[in-house]
Design a protein around this motif. Sequence first.
Motif, PDB file in Angstrom:
ATOM      1  N   MET A  88       0.828  -1.209   0.000  1.00  0.00           N
ATOM      2  CA  MET A  88       0.000   0.000   0.000  1.00  0.00           C
ATOM      3  C   MET A  88       0.857   1.251   0.000  1.00  0.00           C
ATOM      4  O   MET A  88       1.912   1.304   0.599  1.00  0.00           O
ATOM      5  N   SER A  89       0.380   2.258  -0.655  1.00  0.00           N
ATOM      6  CA  SER A  89       1.138   3.505  -0.721  1.00  0.00           C
ATOM      7  C   SER A  89       0.839   4.405   0.443  1.00  0.00           C
ATOM      8  O   SER A  89       1.585   5.329   0.713  1.00  0.00           O
ATOM      9  N   THR A  90      -0.210   4.093   1.156  1.00  0.00           N
ATOM     10  CA  THR A  90      -0.576   4.951   2.276  1.00  0.00           C
ATOM     11  C   THR A  90       0.258   4.628   3.499  1.00  0.00           C
ATOM     12  O   THR A  90       0.727   3.510   3.668  1.00  0.00           O
ATOM     13  N   SER A  91       0.438   5.597   4.369  1.00  0.00           N
ATOM     14  CA  SER A  91       1.210   5.398   5.609  1.00  0.00           C
ATOM     15  C   SER A  91       0.299   5.212   6.803  1.00  0.00           C
ATOM     16  O   SER A  91       0.750   5.257   7.940  1.00  0.00           O
ATOM     17  N   THR A  92      -0.991   4.975   6.562  1.00  0.00           N
ATOM     18  CA  THR A  92      -1.927   4.774   7.669  1.00  0.00           C
ATOM     19  C   THR A  92      -1.603   3.458   8.375  1.00  0.00           C
ATOM     20  O   THR A  92      -1.416   2.424   7.705  1.00  0.00           O
ATOM     21  N   PRO A  93      -1.519   3.432   9.701  1.00  0.00           N
ATOM     22  CA  PRO A  93      -1.195   2.183  10.416  1.00  0.00           C
ATOM     23  C   PRO A  93      -2.218   1.089  10.137  1.00  0.00           C
ATOM     24  O   PRO A  93      -3.404   1.360   9.951  1.00  0.00           O
ATOM     25  N   ILE A  94      -1.733  -0.143  10.114  1.00  0.00           N
ATOM     26  CA  ILE A  94      -2.599  -1.309   9.926  1.00  0.00           C
ATOM     27  C   ILE A  94      -2.555  -2.089  11.233  1.00  0.00           C
ATOM     28  O   ILE A  94      -1.506  -2.640  11.620  1.00  0.00           O
ATOM     29  N   ARG A  95      -3.698  -2.128  11.904  1.00  0.00           N
ATOM     30  CA  ARG A  95      -3.751  -2.807  13.218  1.00  0.00           C
ATOM     31  C   ARG A  95      -4.143  -4.270  12.973  1.00  0.00           C
ATOM     32  O   ARG A  95      -5.236  -4.544  12.443  1.00  0.00           O
ATOM     33  N   VAL A  96      -3.240  -5.179  13.406  1.00  0.00           N
ATOM     34  CA  VAL A  96      -3.411  -6.615  13.154  1.00  0.00           C
ATOM     35  C   VAL A  96      -3.594  -7.347  14.495  1.00  0.00           C
ATOM     36  O   VAL A  96      -2.833  -7.121  15.435  1.00  0.00           O
ATOM     37  N   LEU A  97      -4.647  -8.219  14.521  1.00  0.00           N
ATOM     38  CA  LEU A  97      -4.856  -9.086  15.689  1.00  0.00           C
ATOM     39  C   LEU A  97      -4.374 -10.499  15.312  1.00  0.00           C
ATOM     40  O   LEU A  97      -4.932 -11.127  14.395  1.00  0.00           O
ATOM     41  N   ASP A 109      -7.775  -3.876  11.733  1.00  0.00           N
ATOM     42  CA  ASP A 109      -7.931  -3.858  10.282  1.00  0.00           C
ATOM     43  C   ASP A 109      -7.805  -5.257   9.689  1.00  0.00           C
ATOM     44  O   ASP A 109      -8.215  -5.471   8.534  1.00  0.00           O
ATOM     45  N   CYS A 110      -7.269  -6.225  10.471  1.00  0.00           N
ATOM     46  CA  CYS A 110      -7.077  -7.576   9.931  1.00  0.00           C
ATOM     47  C   CYS A 110      -6.877  -8.569  11.108  1.00  0.00           C
ATOM     48  O   CYS A 110      -6.326  -8.195  12.148  1.00  0.00           O
ATOM     49  N   VAL A 111      -7.360  -9.803  10.873  1.00  0.00           N
ATOM     50  CA  VAL A 111      -7.150 -10.882  11.864  1.00  0.00           C
ATOM     51  C   VAL A 111      -6.326 -11.979  11.191  1.00  0.00           C
ATOM     52  O   VAL A 111      -6.660 -12.420  10.071  1.00  0.00           O
ATOM     53  N   VAL A 112      -5.226 -12.394  11.894  1.00  0.00           N
ATOM     54  CA  VAL A 112      -4.411 -13.513  11.446  1.00  0.00           C
ATOM     55  C   VAL A 112      -4.537 -14.602  12.538  1.00  0.00           C
ATOM     56  O   VAL A 112      -4.281 -14.328  13.717  1.00  0.00           O
ATOM     57  N   SER A 113      -4.975 -15.800  12.107  1.00  0.00           N
ATOM     58  CA  SER A 113      -5.266 -16.830  13.122  1.00  0.00           C
ATOM     59  C   SER A 113      -4.645 -18.178  12.759  1.00  0.00           C
ATOM     60  O   SER A 113      -4.597 -18.545  11.557  1.00  0.00           O
ATOM     61  N   ASP A 114      -4.197 -18.881  13.822  1.00  0.00           N
ATOM     62  CA  ASP A 114      -3.758 -20.270  13.658  1.00  0.00           C
ATOM     63  C   ASP A 114      -5.006 -21.128  13.455  1.00  0.00           C
ATOM     64  O   ASP A 114      -6.126 -20.709  13.771  1.00  0.00           O
ATOM     65  N   TYR A 115      -4.849 -22.340  12.928  1.00  0.00           N
ATOM     66  CA  TYR A 115      -5.991 -23.215  12.715  1.00  0.00           C
ATOM     67  C   TYR A 115      -6.204 -24.126  13.914  1.00  0.00           C
ATOM     68  O   TYR A 115      -7.310 -24.237  14.445  1.00  0.00           O
ATOM     69  N   ASP A 116      -5.116 -24.807  14.354  1.00  0.00           N
ATOM     70  CA  ASP A 116      -5.233 -25.837  15.376  1.00  0.00           C
ATOM     71  C   ASP A 116      -5.024 -25.223  16.752  1.00  0.00           C
ATOM     72  O   ASP A 116      -3.900 -24.968  17.173  1.00  0.00           O
ATOM     73  N   MET A 117      -6.192 -24.936  17.447  1.00  0.00           N
ATOM     74  CA  MET A 117      -6.136 -24.339  18.792  1.00  0.00           C
ATOM     75  C   MET A 117      -7.070 -25.131  19.699  1.00  0.00           C
ATOM     76  O   MET A 117      -8.042 -25.750  19.233  1.00  0.00           O
ATOM     77  N   PRO A 118      -6.830 -25.136  21.033  1.00  0.00           N
ATOM     78  CA  PRO A 118      -7.545 -26.048  21.935  1.00  0.00           C
ATOM     79  C   PRO A 118      -9.069 -25.793  22.021  1.00  0.00           C
ATOM     80  O   PRO A 118      -9.856 -26.722  21.886  1.00  0.00           O
TER      81      PRO A 118
END
Length: 710
Positions: free
Chosen positions: A1-10, A54-63
């Motif tokens: 992205m060309s923008t400098s706006t922060p991307i908050r990731v969970l 702005d985005c969620v990154v998640s593992d698949y195998d969780m208890p």
Amino acid sequence: MSTSTPIRVLHVDDEPEFGDMVAEFLEREDAQLDVTSVTSAAAGIERLDGAQFDCVVSDYDMPDQNGLQFFESVRDSHPDLPFILFTGKGSEDVASDAISAGVDDYLQKQGGTGQYTLLAHRITNAVAQYRSKQEIEASQERLSLFFEQSPLGALEWTESFDVARMNEKAEEILGFTEEELVGSSWRRLIPESEQDGVAELFAEMLTESKAYDIEQETLTSDGERIRCEWHHRVVRDELGDVITIFSKFQNVSQRVQREKELAEERAFTEQALDTLEDVFYVVETDGTLTRWNERLGAVTGHSDVTLDGKDIRTLFAEDDHDRISGAIEEAIETGTATVEARLLTAASEEVSYELTGKRLTDPHGEFVGIVGIGRDLSERKERKAEIQFARDLLDQTERIADVGGWEIETATDEVFWTENLFDMLGVDYGQAPPLGEALDVYLEEDRQRVANAIETAVAAAESFDVEARFERHDGELRWFRIQGKPVLQDGEVVRLRGAVQDITDHKQREKQLEQFASIVSHDLRNPLNVAEGRLELAREECDSEHLPSVAQAHERMRDLIADLLELARGDERVSAMELVDLGELAGQCWNAVETGDATLVNEAETHFHADQSQLRQLLENLIRNAVEHGGDDVTITIGDQPDGFYVADDGQGIPPEDREQVFEPGYSTSTEGTGFGLSIIRQITEAHGWTVSLDTSTDGGIRFDVTGVA
């Protein structure tokens, strides 16, 4: 992205150390990334409820919940939030399930740090798409709000320029409902004669990124052509793709009509100003000439190019510049000013002018200049002198003719007298008295005659001519002739105008003529009667050849006495005026005169007012004169002319050198005539206010023209 706006990731992963390492590598890869790590799906849901991501990154195998179950929970509260499944469990089933569930991206954990570069790239792409979608949705929402609330008509088009939707204002302007127009081509709204130009414009809109504002004839639902002001826009995304096409418009037919009317009125005003005999001008506060009529150029000899922007002071003599400047200041301060100055022509000639200027403001009351008129004083002075000359001439004429003028306003009975009428009456009023008092100046026994004449003139819209006596303050009795003529407006008598003539001397002459007529009638006829009687006795006693000549002499003496009595009547001969049919009266006169073998051509058709008995005598005298001098077979023509009539014959005529004498008493070329016949004719015409003249007829005989017949 060309923008400098922060991307908050969970980032959600049940291994804390791995989560911290992912966060560190991602933030190293892209400074925009701001990663928050949690170790369970429940903790992730809690964080999403309490903060903006702005985005969620998640593992698949969780208890507690696996990555896809967590995805379903996120979608319930955040349906559009980008979700990337980043898992170490790399089966095709998991990938297929993730894609089917609607996960935005799927990435399998691998060894080495390159996977973090790829993950950072996937995150930024997903967020870019997410944010772009949000912007488009916001834009669509704003466009929808604009459509509903716009005071203008609004249409949204498809890329083929079919109507996609329209607001209520558009329905009101065009007369179509949205259901009737949606899906229709733009051609339904544009007259066929103008469709080619609009087609070119719409084609250009799809290739150019600019707004188009035009005025265009537009068709309503009932086929009426209205003039609309259109504003066309194409909305594109960051890649230049068309998001939507819309147009705003309003009906400006009334404005266009007003502009046309204003243009016509402006042209009319310019033409009207150019017809003025006076100079018209507009100047600014510093005296700069900004507008003028043709008269200014005609008077000064300067062209429009020379006059444009010229200081108006330079058009006047140098000695008058200060007065012009003072007048400009006075007009600005007080609203109006008048000044006299000498206008200079291109040939350096000076013309005296009176300039009147007024403060000029716009519709908001703001001062914009001075507008004024310049009037040629030399022409005014000449006119004033001419008017004064005419007044003096009229006054002198009144005094020489012993005539006074008067006027009565019928609505108010207000009376106006000329100065000479005051002098004739010998009164010293400040102004003429009202009608009732004005009539009191006449003797009581004559007063009603004048009042009746005025009343009849107003009621019947007819002129009048009456006589009345007036007693001056010194006891002198004077005779007045009062003539009046109505002035009509829309068929109604609005005023009477006339003249009063002192006829006292005329009345005295009439009295003298009456005495003369009495002498002629008594002192001459009595001896003639005795002579005629003695002649009859002589005829009984003897038969002498001299007796017929004596009888003829007696008859000639009787004709002379009769004509002398007619002459003695003078103006008194005209009394009762009535409407006369000239053709009918001419026929009667012909039958009353001994005409022998003479022929009458009666072409008279006119009708006019006259003393019928006197007009009869006039016609009989003219007919008799023609028969006596033109011969037994003479042809006599009586006909009309524009202001009177004529009597002509085809006899021998009268030599031009003798024509001046024919109306003199006693003139005759016949031994049988008395020489008074034509004198009586002139007297009758003058008594009526007519004129009689003599000329050669078309057949070479005599033609008598009687003119001035009302």
